[in-house]
Design a protein around this motif. Structure first.
Motif, PDB file in Angstrom:
ATOM      1  N   ASN A 366      82.885  23.570 -22.827  1.00 13.31           N
ATOM      2  CA  ASN A 366      82.652  21.460 -22.537  1.00 13.31           C
ATOM      3  C   ASN A 366      82.863  21.557 -24.342  1.00 13.31           C
ATOM      4  OD1 ASN A 366      81.313  18.595 -22.446  1.00 13.31           O
ATOM      5  ND2 ASN A 366      83.566  19.078 -21.220  1.00 13.31           N
ATOM      6  N   HIS A 367      82.571  22.689 -24.898  1.00 13.93           N
ATOM      7  CA  HIS A 367      82.616  22.075 -26.036  1.00 13.93           C
ATOM      8  C   HIS A 367      83.707  22.812 -26.931  1.00 13.93           C
ATOM      9  CE1 HIS A 367      78.244  20.157 -26.037  1.00 13.93           C
ATOM     10  NE2 HIS A 367      78.348  19.265 -26.513  1.00 13.93           N
ATOM     11  N   LYS A 368      83.892  23.967 -26.534  1.00 20.58           N
ATOM     12  CA  LYS A 368      85.120  24.347 -26.661  1.00 20.58           C
ATOM     13  C   LYS A 368      86.469  24.143 -26.255  1.00 20.58           C
ATOM     14  CE  LYS A 368      82.629  28.735 -27.450  1.00 20.58           C
ATOM     15  NZ  LYS A 368      82.762  28.725 -28.731  1.00 20.58           N
ATOM     16  N   GLY A 369      86.272  22.507 -25.729  1.00 24.30           N
ATOM     17  CA  GLY A 369      87.467  22.262 -25.492  1.00 24.30           C
ATOM     18  C   GLY A 369      88.404  22.383 -23.819  1.00 24.30           C
ATOM     19  N   GLU A 429      97.139  23.047 -11.633  1.00 23.98           N
ATOM     20  CA  GLU A 429      97.574  21.125 -12.047  1.00 23.98           C
ATOM     21  C   GLU A 429      97.104  21.605 -13.587  1.00 23.98           C
ATOM     22  OE1 GLU A 429      95.825  16.657 -12.530  1.00 23.98           O
ATOM     23  OE2 GLU A 429      95.648  18.015 -10.688  1.00 23.98           O
ATOM     24  N   MET A 430      95.986  22.040 -13.870  1.00 25.97           N
ATOM     25  CA  MET A 430      95.634  22.321 -15.591  1.00 25.97           C
ATOM     26  C   MET A 430      96.362  23.082 -16.002  1.00 25.97           C
ATOM     27  SD  MET A 430      92.865  20.011 -16.397  1.00 25.97           S
ATOM     28  CE  MET A 430      93.517  18.747 -14.581  1.00 25.97           C
ATOM     29  N   HIS A 431      96.991  24.045 -15.589  1.00 26.15           N
ATOM     30  CA  HIS A 431      97.586  25.173 -16.222  1.00 26.15           C
ATOM     31  C   HIS A 431      99.335  24.265 -17.045  1.00 26.15           C
ATOM     32  CE1 HIS A 431      99.691  28.725 -17.125  1.00 26.15           C
ATOM     33  NE2 HIS A 431     101.045  28.963 -16.246  1.00 26.15           N
ATOM     34  N   GLN A 432      99.076  23.452 -15.911  1.00 23.95           N
ATOM     35  CA  GLN A 432     100.274  22.920 -15.605  1.00 23.95           C
ATOM     36  C   GLN A 432     100.451  22.155 -17.356  1.00 23.95           C
ATOM     37  OE1 GLN A 432     101.903  21.127 -12.734  1.00 23.95           O
ATOM     38  NE2 GLN A 432     102.455  22.975 -11.931  1.00 23.95           N
ATOM     39  N   LYS A 433      99.580  21.608 -18.213  1.00 22.78           N
ATOM     40  CA  LYS A 433      99.304  21.024 -18.966  1.00 22.78           C
ATOM     41  C   LYS A 433      98.736  21.645 -19.961  1.00 22.78           C
ATOM     42  CE  LYS A 433      97.092  16.969 -16.298  1.00 22.78           C
ATOM     43  NZ  LYS A 433      95.563  15.459 -15.940  1.00 22.78           N
ATOM     44  N   GLY A 434      98.811  22.828 -19.884  1.00 25.60           N
ATOM     45  CA  GLY A 434      98.250  23.668 -20.755  1.00 25.60           C
ATOM     46  C   GLY A 434      96.866  23.461 -20.888  1.00 25.60           C
ATOM     47  N   GLN A 435      95.417  22.841 -20.286  1.00 27.74           N
ATOM     48  CA  GLN A 435      94.528  22.371 -20.228  1.00 27.74           C
ATOM     49  C   GLN A 435      93.224  23.453 -19.714  1.00 27.74           C
ATOM     50  OE1 GLN A 435      92.833  19.536 -21.419  1.00 27.74           O
ATOM     51  NE2 GLN A 435      90.765  21.647 -21.435  1.00 27.74           N
ATOM     52  N   PRO A 436      92.424  23.979 -20.822  1.00 27.70           N
ATOM     53  CA  PRO A 436      91.747  25.072 -20.834  1.00 27.70           C
ATOM     54  C   PRO A 436      91.140  24.686 -20.131  1.00 27.70           C
ATOM     55  CG  PRO A 436      92.307  24.846 -22.946  1.00 27.70           C
ATOM     56  CD  PRO A 436      92.688  24.073 -22.403  1.00 27.70           C
ATOM     57  N   TYR A 437      90.386  25.939 -18.851  1.00 31.84           N
ATOM     58  CA  TYR A 437      90.052  24.864 -17.677  1.00 31.84           C
ATOM     59  C   TYR A 437      88.623  25.837 -17.086  1.00 31.84           C
ATOM     60  CZ  TYR A 437      92.707  27.526 -14.926  1.00 31.84           C
ATOM     61  OH  TYR A 437      93.827  28.688 -14.810  1.00 31.84           O
ATOM     62  N   PHE A 438      88.087  25.318 -16.771  1.00 30.53           N
ATOM     63  CA  PHE A 438      86.391  26.471 -16.006  1.00 30.53           C
ATOM     64  C   PHE A 438      86.467  25.068 -14.074  1.00 30.53           C
ATOM     65  CE2 PHE A 438      81.767  25.998 -15.458  1.00 30.53           C
ATOM     66  CZ  PHE A 438      81.804  27.146 -13.893  1.00 30.53           C
ATOM     67  N   SER A 439      85.938  26.004 -13.160  1.00 28.96           N
ATOM     68  CA  SER A 439      86.226  25.252 -12.347  1.00 28.96           C
ATOM     69  C   SER A 439      85.050  26.626 -11.277  1.00 28.96           C
ATOM     70  CB  SER A 439      87.275  25.592 -11.515  1.00 28.96           C
ATOM     71  OG  SER A 439      88.152  24.786 -11.526  1.00 28.96           O
ATOM     72  N   LEU A 440      84.286  25.914 -11.100  1.00 29.10           N
ATOM     73  CA  LEU A 440      83.550  26.441 -10.100  1.00 29.10           C
ATOM     74  C   LEU A 440      83.170  25.646  -8.280  1.00 29.10           C
ATOM     75  CD1 LEU A 440      80.102  28.081  -8.742  1.00 29.10           C
ATOM     76  CD2 LEU A 440      79.404  25.705  -9.371  1.00 29.10           C
ATOM     77  N   VAL A 441      83.630  26.800  -7.682  1.00 27.67           N
ATOM     78  CA  VAL A 441      84.418  26.496  -6.233  1.00 27.67           C
ATOM     79  C   VAL A 441      83.097  26.524  -5.467  1.00 27.67           C
ATOM     80  CG1 VAL A 441      86.511  27.217  -4.971  1.00 27.67           C
ATOM     81  CG2 VAL A 441      86.464  26.704  -7.389  1.00 27.67           C
ATOM     82  N   PHE A 442      82.793  26.201  -4.795  1.00 27.98           N
ATOM     83  CA  PHE A 442      81.392  26.121  -3.523  1.00 27.98           C
ATOM     84  C   PHE A 442      82.168  26.468  -2.329  1.00 27.98           C
ATOM     85  CE2 PHE A 442      76.709  24.947  -2.878  1.00 27.98           C
ATOM     86  CZ  PHE A 442      76.380  26.766  -1.875  1.00 27.98           C
TER      87      PHE A 442
END
Length: 652
Positions: A366-369, A429-442
């Motif tokens: 999160n702190h890395k964007g 959706e995040m990829h199309q925005k060019g937004q770096p993302y991390f998801s935890l999927v449980f």
């Protein structure tokens, strides 16, 4: 019994309680006859059982005994009789209820009711659904037996009390009462040692389930509640070390630490990524509910119900000896996203001091964007997950209320299909925005009562709602997700980890059933080339390895190994496991097991036969090393020193 005067009713309560608990223990022993007789001498089993029963019944009878000098007189005699009737009936109802609840709990967890019995009382909807769908007959029988026993004993006790006369003068009661108090103290302490007896004293076999049968379920749950009030120091049940000694062991085992016990964050260390990237990869962790190695044929499992995972394993890094840190989902969560070591206490996901300013890779990213998100198909408040995640770096939580027209919805939320479709859409959706993302999927479909949509898989056996079919469905949904992911634009810049939180039923006749701690783990995506990781690894090694593969150099408090480095994944490795009251440190095939207030043991685990052999007492050096591993997380949690300067309030 007339010579006992007013004490006779207490003796009758004690004898009734002993009869109920002894009959229950006999029934459980007959049910588990092979394991009991192979693990322990039967006379010792029952004698020690009576000793444990006297402890619990002594505690239950004590309130009546302590009130006797005040209430056993002609002025309060009727009130005393009513009190004995109410409290005595409560004792029998409590004891019968706990014993009738025991077989179903053993079938699920291979132990008598313990802290999980208490923790899950917070979630009546989910627990009742699980019981009704998976344990309907034991539930109905247990409730019926408890009601019948309560009515019968209440009637019998009322009859006894009607024949009960006040035939002792007050002075005689006061003269003999101190002897009763002394007797109760001896019963409850059950030992002349410095500390009173506890369940660990009754751990006299190498089979944890048999050890639990020796005691009774009421005491097991009571002691779990007691420990939950003192769990900040839970690690110290195995012994103690100074801060310097703990850190010295960590330095020796993890040379990248340079640990300083006086530093604000003693395990803080900076590690350079093994791969340099112009733009770090995105990260998706798919945490599979209860998909242990038991269900994966290539890991030595008895059941081959994960064909999609078997195909995927040839497309990435496949861990052949990866072990969970515990037996519950929250333990897998804390290890995988925080790199936090297990302790005898509850997971930090649930503990109060870790709801904020506790390290997670979500906080770091999160702190890395990065946009950080937890995606779940059930209710995110379960096991306190939402509170922990939002307090420690996750910007968004998606749960069952966020699904429109799900394909299937069961007791534990929407199906894995719905969950992974949602994950695919969010990642896109995040990829199309060019937004770096991390998801935890449980995931949650592989959870009793094992509900999932029809028509997806060829069923194993004639019954649909079984663990094998639930795992097979979860595997099917996983395969469907990766078929889409590999064709998606986001595949080339996203790293995936597929990992189980724990195995389904962690049981066995070993003190620590290590074979049931083994789980599948697979890293794939982006430019990851197929590889087999043969070293012994733990869930706590995943986060450091993922950050390195993503191309992120970072300063974190995690001590786990970066398995992307050849010197690490070619070593013998180590894994840490918390099983009930036992802690195991496995290094290669050598295992050191810590026991509460008892000498540590040394064992040998063969990955080929999947069997643990206890060899005898552990060497002092090995016991010292294992003890440091279990004391470290307790100390860091208690001191609130498992975090990083980046974003911490003291460093803003």
């Amino acid at each position: 019994m007339s010579w006992l005067g007013p004490y006779q009713i207490l003796l009758k309560l004690l004898l009734v309680g002993l009869a109920i608990l002894s009959l229950s223990r006999l029934g459980l022993a007959i049910w588990q006859w092979d394991r009991v007789t192979s693990a322990v001498n039967l006379p010792l089993f029952f004698i020690q059982g009576v000793r444990a029963d006297l402890i619990m019944l002594g505690m239950l009878i004590a309130p009546l005994a302590l009130l006797m000098p005040l209430l056993v007189n002609k002025y309060t005699w009727r009130f005393w009789q009513k009190l004995v009737w109410v409290w005595g009936t409560f004792i029998v109802i409590l004891v019968v209820f706990m014993e009738t609840a025991t077989p179903a709990f053993i079938m699920q967890y291979d132990l008598r009711p313990n802290r999980l019995f208490v923790e899950y009382l917070q979630y009546p909807k989910e627990v009742f659904s699980t019981l009704w769908e998976g344990f309907r007959v034991p539930l109905i029988l247990g409730v019926s037996l408890t009601i019948i026993a309560g009515i019968l004993f209440s009637t019998m006790l009322k009859k006894w009390l009607s024949q009960y006369r006040l035939d002792w003068p007050v002075w005689k009661l006061w003269l003999t009462w101190p002897l009763l108090v002394l007797l109760l103290v001896v019963m409850i302490r059950s030992t002349m040692a410095h500390r009173p007896a506890n369940p660990a004293i009754f751990a006299i076999t190498s089979d944890a389930m048999v050890n639990s049968l020796i005691i009774n379920s009421s005491w097991s749950v009571y002691f779990a509640i007691y420990n939950m009030q003192h769990e900040a120091e839970a690690g110290e049940v195995y012994g103690s070390l100074t801060d310097d000694e703990i850190m010295a062991e960590m330095d020796q085992n993890y040379p990248w630490l340079n640990a300083d016990p006086d530093a604000p964050f003693p395990t803080l260390n900076k590690r350079e990524s093994s791969i340099t990237r112009d733009k770090p990869l995105n990260l998706v962790i798919i945490l599979e509910e209860s998909m242990g190695a038991t269900f994966v044929k290539s890991l030595g499992g008895e059941h081959a119900v994960t064909p999609e995972l078997e195909k995927l394993k040839d497309k990435g890094w496949w861990f052949e000896q990866l072990y969970a840190t515990g037996t519950r989902s929250v333990r897998g969560i804390e290890a995988t996203i925080s790199g936090f070591l297990p302790t005898p206490a509850r997971s930090v996901v649930k503990l109060s001091l870790s709801q904020q300013n506790f390290f997670t890779i979500a906080d770091l990213l999160n702190h890395k964007g990065y946009f950080t998100e937890f995606i779940y198909g059930g209710e995110s408040h379960f096991d306190n997950m939402a509170s922990f995640f939002i307090g420690n770096g996750f910007e968004s939580v998606i749960d069952q209320d966020n699904y429109q027209n799900p394909v299937f919805k069961g007791s534990w939320g929407v199906s894995d299909e719905d969950l992974l479709n949602k994950a695919h859409n969010r990642i896109s959706e995040m990829h199309q925005k060019g937004q770096p993302y991390f998801s935890l999927v449980f995931t949650s479909s592989n959870h009793s009562p094992y509900e999932f949509p029809d028509g997806r898989i060829d069923l194993e056996g004639s019954e649909k709602q079984t663990d094998l079919n639930a795992v097979k469905y979860a595997d099917y949904a996983l395969g469907e997700f990766f078929d889409k992911a590999m064709q998606s634009d986001y595949w080339q810049n996203t790293l995936f980890l597929v990992i189980a939180d724990h195995d389904l039923n962690v049981y066995g006749d070993a003190l620590v059933p290590i074979e049931r701690f083994q789980i599948p783990g697979l890293i794939l995506g982006a430019d990851i080339k197929p590889k087999r990781i043969k070293t012994v690894a733990s869930q706590i090694d995943m986060a450091p390895t993922l950050l390195s593969l993503m191309g992120i150099s970072a300063e974190t408090p995690m001590i786990g190994r970066d398995l992307s480095r050849p010197e690490e994944h070619q070593s013998t490795g180590r894994a840490l496991m918390q099983f009930a009251d036992y802690f195991a440190l496995m290094q290669g095939e050598k295992v050191t097991i810590l026991r509460p207030q008892k000498q540590a043991l040394e064992g040998h685990y063969s990955p080929d036969t999947r069997q643990l052999e206890i060899l005898g007492p552990a060497e002092e050096e090995d016991a010292h090393e294992a003890l440091a591993h279990v004391l470290l997380p307790s100390w860091l949690y208690r001191q609130q020193r498992y975090d990083m300067p980046l974003g911490h309030p003291a460093y803003r």
